[in-house]
Design a protein around this motif. Structure first.
Motif, mmCIF file in Angstrom:
data_model
loop_
_atom_site.group_PDB
_atom_site.id
_atom_site.type_symbol
_atom_site.label_atom_id
_atom_site.label_comp_id
_atom_site.label_asym_id
_atom_site.label_seq_id
_atom_site.Cartn_x
_atom_site.Cartn_y
_atom_site.Cartn_z
ATOM 1 N N SER A 157 0.916 -1.068 0.011
ATOM 2 C CA SER A 157 -0.086 0.103 0.044
ATOM 3 C C SER A 157 0.759 1.452 0.137
ATOM 4 O O SER A 157 0.566 2.068 -0.827
ATOM 5 C CB SER A 157 -0.902 -0.035 1.116
ATOM 6 O OG SER A 157 -2.002 -1.047 0.988
ATOM 7 N N ASP A 158 1.873 1.276 0.969
ATOM 8 C CA ASP A 158 2.795 2.351 0.832
ATOM 9 C C ASP A 158 3.566 2.639 -0.207
ATOM 10 O O ASP A 158 3.739 3.764 -0.790
ATOM 11 C CB ASP A 158 3.686 2.291 2.031
ATOM 12 C CG ASP A 158 3.284 2.599 3.445
ATOM 13 O OD1 ASP A 158 1.824 3.368 3.446
ATOM 14 O OD2 ASP A 158 3.426 2.207 4.479
ATOM 15 N N LEU A 159 3.740 1.299 -0.906
ATOM 16 C CA LEU A 159 4.583 1.561 -2.144
ATOM 17 C C LEU A 159 3.951 2.039 -3.239
ATOM 18 O O LEU A 159 4.355 2.878 -4.105
ATOM 19 C CB LEU A 159 4.969 0.096 -2.325
ATOM 20 C CG LEU A 159 6.259 -0.051 -3.653
ATOM 21 C CD1 LEU A 159 7.284 0.967 -3.426
ATOM 22 C CD2 LEU A 159 6.607 -1.648 -3.555
ATOM 23 N N LYS A 160 2.585 1.730 -3.250
ATOM 24 C CA LYS A 160 1.677 2.109 -4.224
ATOM 25 C C LYS A 160 1.499 3.636 -4.119
ATOM 26 O O LYS A 160 1.628 4.507 -5.001
ATOM 27 C CB LYS A 160 0.260 1.550 -4.332
ATOM 28 C CG LYS A 160 -0.772 2.030 -5.367
ATOM 29 C CD LYS A 160 -0.150 1.994 -6.578
ATOM 30 C CE LYS A 160 -1.191 1.948 -7.895
ATOM 31 N NZ LYS A 160 -1.710 3.471 -7.967
ATOM 32 N N LEU A 161 1.227 4.196 -2.841
ATOM 33 C CA LEU A 161 1.357 5.678 -2.738
ATOM 34 C C LEU A 161 2.628 6.272 -3.112
ATOM 35 O O LEU A 161 2.580 7.400 -3.829
ATOM 36 C CB LEU A 161 1.008 5.914 -1.359
ATOM 37 C CG LEU A 161 -0.417 5.571 -0.874
ATOM 38 C CD1 LEU A 161 -0.674 5.745 0.618
ATOM 39 C CD2 LEU A 161 -1.717 6.394 -1.626
ATOM 40 N N ALA A 162 3.673 5.546 -2.752
ATOM 41 C CA ALA A 162 5.087 6.388 -3.065
ATOM 42 C C ALA A 162 5.236 6.436 -4.654
ATOM 43 O O ALA A 162 5.863 7.244 -5.169
ATOM 44 C CB ALA A 162 6.252 5.664 -2.249
ATOM 45 N N LEU A 163 4.857 5.375 -5.552
ATOM 46 C CA LEU A 163 4.976 5.463 -6.939
ATOM 47 C C LEU A 163 3.994 6.634 -7.420
ATOM 48 O O LEU A 163 4.376 7.425 -8.180
ATOM 49 C CB LEU A 163 4.208 4.106 -7.479
ATOM 50 C CG LEU A 163 5.320 2.967 -7.559
ATOM 51 C CD1 LEU A 163 4.668 1.784 -7.865
ATOM 52 C CD2 LEU A 163 6.231 3.315 -8.856
ATOM 53 N N ASP A 164 2.694 6.630 -7.013
ATOM 54 C CA ASP A 164 1.909 7.689 -7.367
ATOM 55 C C ASP A 164 2.624 9.320 -7.039
ATOM 56 O O ASP A 164 2.425 10.193 -7.702
ATOM 57 C CB ASP A 164 0.417 7.723 -6.624
ATOM 58 C CG ASP A 164 -0.223 6.500 -7.075
ATOM 59 O OD1 ASP A 164 -0.058 6.001 -8.092
ATOM 60 O OD2 ASP A 164 -1.236 6.222 -6.077
ATOM 61 N N LYS A 165 3.268 9.121 -5.825
ATOM 62 C CA LYS A 165 3.806 10.562 -5.328
ATOM 63 C C LYS A 165 4.960 10.936 -6.286
ATOM 64 O O LYS A 165 5.213 12.132 -6.347
ATOM 65 C CB LYS A 165 4.166 10.494 -3.999
ATOM 66 C CG LYS A 165 4.859 11.699 -3.500
ATOM 67 C CD LYS A 165 4.949 11.538 -1.901
ATOM 68 C CE LYS A 165 5.716 12.859 -1.397
ATOM 69 N NZ LYS A 165 5.921 13.019 0.247
#
Length: 834
Positions: free
Chosen positions: A35-43
């Motif tokens: 989940s955090d990785l997906k957010l970091a990718l989006d960011k």
């Protein structure tokens, strides 16, 4: 169905990680979950920033910070002008500088949860302030203004948001000052003629606009036209995190434990309103006209396209599949000339690549501390949990003796350990919080290094960098060196590695009181921070005081061993207030630092090196009673101060009050906020009033006027208000100079109110039954006299006293007059004229 089950698993996992003990602390080598990785990718594809500005820890809008950082994926910062040094502490006895250290870490813990970054100015929270003008007299307006400009130039926010709006509705002079400074800094940060000395390190920066984050209750009271405000609903749910932003905010805000701000989540719509105070007009949103894409960086469009493709192809079960695309983007970033977004995004991208590969790193010291000149053993580990063919080129730690050129393939699940030695430089500075290195004034810290200003904490003394190659690209993964051990109950625990003096000198107490000219012992402990430490220990005092022996030799064989020493001190016959400094001569070093360790489960262990000194007070003071019962509130040092005067102080539990023999106590004192924090006091107070009726003296120290467990505190009604005297130098008028409170057993004069610190008093009574008498009154500039800081009444055979004067500050600070007057309060029941 498989993807749905995976999503459910991820949501459960992230809920656990949000409260994970290890993740309360930053900068370990953990990798991001899906989940955090997906957010970091989006960011990676969001290039926008917002800075929130207020005065204190706890002033931030945690839900809004979480919304910006984890929802809109903006670079989000909170600038708290102070570290909260002037408040009260609900979880321990630390006050002043030590409380500021704790609250700094509480803010950092909160930021690790809501995703924002933390900044500070050099301003000190000196206590409650009633106006911005008063605040600026303490802080020095230009100095703190320069700090706000500096943080803006470093952070480069597109948008600034203030918590307060510069009116009396702000409720605190510090609050109003924070808005004034933010508004002025907004105009000055882009002006190269403003604070030009900063331009050696930063460039001018002009934010797009600045808003006030309006308070809904105030808008409703003023019947404001809400259609004129920009609206943001921060109550929305984030399915990747399995929480709404107010839920995250509740966890984040609960890190403010010293203030008792444990919070429960709120659900549903939560509209925030924003009023533009300066800058470009905004009709639709906070970021109108701000390009939040890679198009704002020349040559960045290609990077944005590659990152978008990687994001679309991200498979949470096989995140390593997009590593080639991420490396391609990293390579493109290296071609772009940009001094802000490119360095930030390269660091974010490297972290994403590491997490996609599941590369775990750690660097562990053999002990948690070392002295300058000492060699430290470091064990560094790296493991690749993906099939991607990384290669470890080298591992380098700060001040490493020999370089480690590994040139090893990082095979999947094959852990590589690198052992190294680090030689701490002989001129290395101790790990003192940078803002406490120099003695500071009441209003602001002394920080001479411009590059440190604004930072939340020191840079780690040792950093380990793992240089990993992937294709033709080198990636640097850096992590602080820390110490790790296993607790039988808590499991793995860590603490920061620190640099310490060869020995630490701790004098047993802060203030030694000499009510007579009799000698007394001063106990000093030396803690060895290295093996085989030897030298000479001495106490340095003015000649009017006599110390025996003049000096003592010491030799401590083992690191961490503690050696006790005792000196005999004879005071002069007349009143005297002096500083006693402990000094250890170790080789060619002169050491005069103590060492205080702050350990709470919600923050990393903190170590502070205060001066090894104590005050010696020769007081001409009369005492007529000896036995005191004390009911502790959230925590204060008043009992120890009374023991210094020779009183026998017994700490009373609820059971002691319920079943014990209270008549043996000459006086019973309730600690600060007992009636706010101890729910059993609703049952115990009648017992205490019976004690008064039968001849005892009961002293109730200040309580807040809200959250009282009972309003029947005294034998007759009185009302506690929020009124206070913030000017510690305010003139004190004697309402009844003949009162026994002012004359027995010590004659109280104007001089007894000299040297008070921070404030006179808080939460004074403003209404009281006619049975009560008042003794003294004082006022802040431009306000009416307040007589309700000390009221008392005879009840049966005894005496009841309520006092809002801040004894919990003045007694530990060694204020002679505060001791003399407090002794009179304790003695009230023995006064023949009361």
């Amino acid at each position: 169905m498989k993807r749905l089950m995976h999503t459910f698993y991820v949501l459960v996992l992230i809920c656990f990680l949000l409260i994970s003990f290890r993740n309360t602390f930053a900068q370990t080598g953990d990798v991001m979950n899906s989940s955090d990785l997906k957010l970091a990718l989006d960011k990676l594809n969001v290039l926008g920033s917002v800075l929130y500005v207020a005065a204190h820890p706890d002033d931030e809008n945690n839900g809004l910070l979480a919304y910006f950082a984890k929802g809109k994926l903006l670079r989000t910062g909170y600038l708290s002008l102070t570290r909260g040094d002037g408040g009260q502490n609900l979880i321990g006895s630390e006050q002043g500088d030590l409380l500021g250290v704790i609250r700094t870490q509480e803010l950092l813990a909160a930021r690790r949860i809501d995703g924002a970054e933390q900044y500070f100015s050099r301003a000190i929270d000196f206590g409650f302030s009633k106006s911005a003008d008063e605040t600026f007299r303490f802080w020095g307006k230009q100095k703190i203004l320069s700090d706000v400009v500096w943080v803006i130039r470093k952070f480069r926010p597109d948008v600034i948001i203030t918590r307060f709006h510069g009116t009396k509705e702000d409720g605190h002079g510090n609050h109003t000052a924070s808005e004034i400074l933010a508004a002025e800094a907004f105009k000055l940060a882009g002006n190269p003629n403003a604070f030009p000395e900063q331009l050696k390190y930063v460039k001018p920066w002009q934010p797009k606009r600045i808003f006030w984050n309006a308070w809904v209750p105030l808008l409703e009271r003023e019947h404001s036209d809400l259609s004129k405000f920009i609206k943001v609903d921060v109550g929305v749910y984030n399915p990747l995190l399995g929480k709404s932003y107010p839920e995250i905010a509740a966890i984040s805000r609960s890190m403010h434990k010293t203030q008792g701000f444990g919070s429960s989540p709120q659900f549903g719509e939560q509209i925030n309103y924003f009023s533009l105070t300066d800058g470009s007009p905004a009709n639709y949103g906070l970021f109108d006209g701000v390009d939040l894409t890679w198009n704002r960086v020349k040559g960045g469009a290609t990077v944005g396209q590659i990152l978008k493709e990687a994001d679309e192809k991200f498979n949470p079960e096989h995140p390593d599949e997009i590593i080639p695309l991420l490396l391609k983007a990293f390579n493109e970033l290296s071609r772009i000339k940009d001094d802000y977004w490119v360095p930030l995004k390269k660091k974010e991208l490297a972290d994403v690549i590491r997490s996609c590969a599941g590369i775990y790193i750690q660097s562990i010291a053999s002990d948690y501390s070392a002295i300058p000149g000492q060699t430290v053993s470091i064990t560094s580990e790296i493991i690749n949990r993906s099939i991607y063919p990384f290669e470890l080129k080298k591992v380098v730690t700060t001040d490493q003796v020999n370089q480690n050129f590994a040139d090893k393939k990082l095979e999947k699940e094959n852990i590589i350990k690198i052992n190294s030695e680090v030689k701490i430089p002989r001129n290395a500075e101790y790990s003192q919080p940078y803002w406490l290195v120099h003695k500071h004034s009441l209003g602001d810290y002394v920080v001479n290094d411009q590059t440190l200003i604004g930072k939340a904490e020191n840079n780690p003394p040792l950093m380990t960098t793992f240089v990993v190659s992937a294709g033709n690209q080198d990636l640097d993964f850096s992590i602080p060196v820390y110490y790790e051990w296993n607790d039988p109950v808590a499991g793995e625990k860590i603490r920061p590695f620190i640099i310490v003096p060869p020995v630490a000198i701790n004098i047993e107490i802060k203030n030694y009181i000499f009510p007579t000219d009799s000698t007394r012992k001063i106990n000093v402990t030396l803690t060895a921070n290295s093996n085989n430490v030897s030298g000479i220990l001495k106490l340095i005092v003015p000649k009017s005081w006599n110390i025996e022996p003049a000096e003592q030799n010491f030799s401590i064989p083992q690191k961490h061993d503690v050696a006790p020493f005792t000196f005999t001190v004879k005071p002069p016959s007349s009143s005297s207030d002096v500083l006693c400094t402990a000094q250890a001569d170790v080789g060619n070093k002169v050491i005069s630092q103590g060492m205080t360790t702050i350990s709470y489960s919600h923050i990393p262990t903190q170590t502070v090196f205060p001066p090894a000194e104590a005050r010696l007070l020769r007081l001409n003071i009369n005492k007529v009673v000896s036995n005191i019962g004390y009911i502790m509130g959230p925590g204060d040092d008043v009992p120890q101060c009374l023991e210094e005067l020779g009183y026998k102080v017994s700490m009373l539990s609820n059971k002691d009050i319920e079943n014990g023999n209270l008549s043996k106590y000459d006086a019973i004192i309730t600690g600060v906020r007992v009636f706010n924090t101890n729910p059993d006091m609703v049952y115990e107070q009648p017992k205490l009033l019976d004690y008064v009726n039968n001849g005892g003296t009961l002293i109730v120290q200040y309580n807040k006027n809200f959250g009282l467990v009972t309003d029947k505190i005294g034998p007759y009604p009185f009302h506690i208000s929020a009124k206070r005297i913030t000017d510690e130098t305010s003139m004190v008028n004697f309402i009844d100079p003949a009162s026994p409170i002012l004359n027995f057993p010590n004659k109280i004069t104007d001089k007894d109110f000299d040297g008070w610190i921070q404030e006179r008093g808080i939460y004074f009574a403003d209404q009281w039954d006619q049975h009560y008498k008042t003794v003294i009154e004082c006022r802040d500039p431009g306000e009416d006299e307040l007589p309700g800081g000390l009221i008392y009444t005879k009840y049966g055979k005894g005496v009841f006293i309520y006092t809002g004067y801040v004894w919990f500050r003045e007694l530990p600070a060694g204020v002679p007059g505060a001791y003399r007057l407090f002794v009179n309060l304790i003695s009230a029941g023995k006064s023949p004229g009361i």
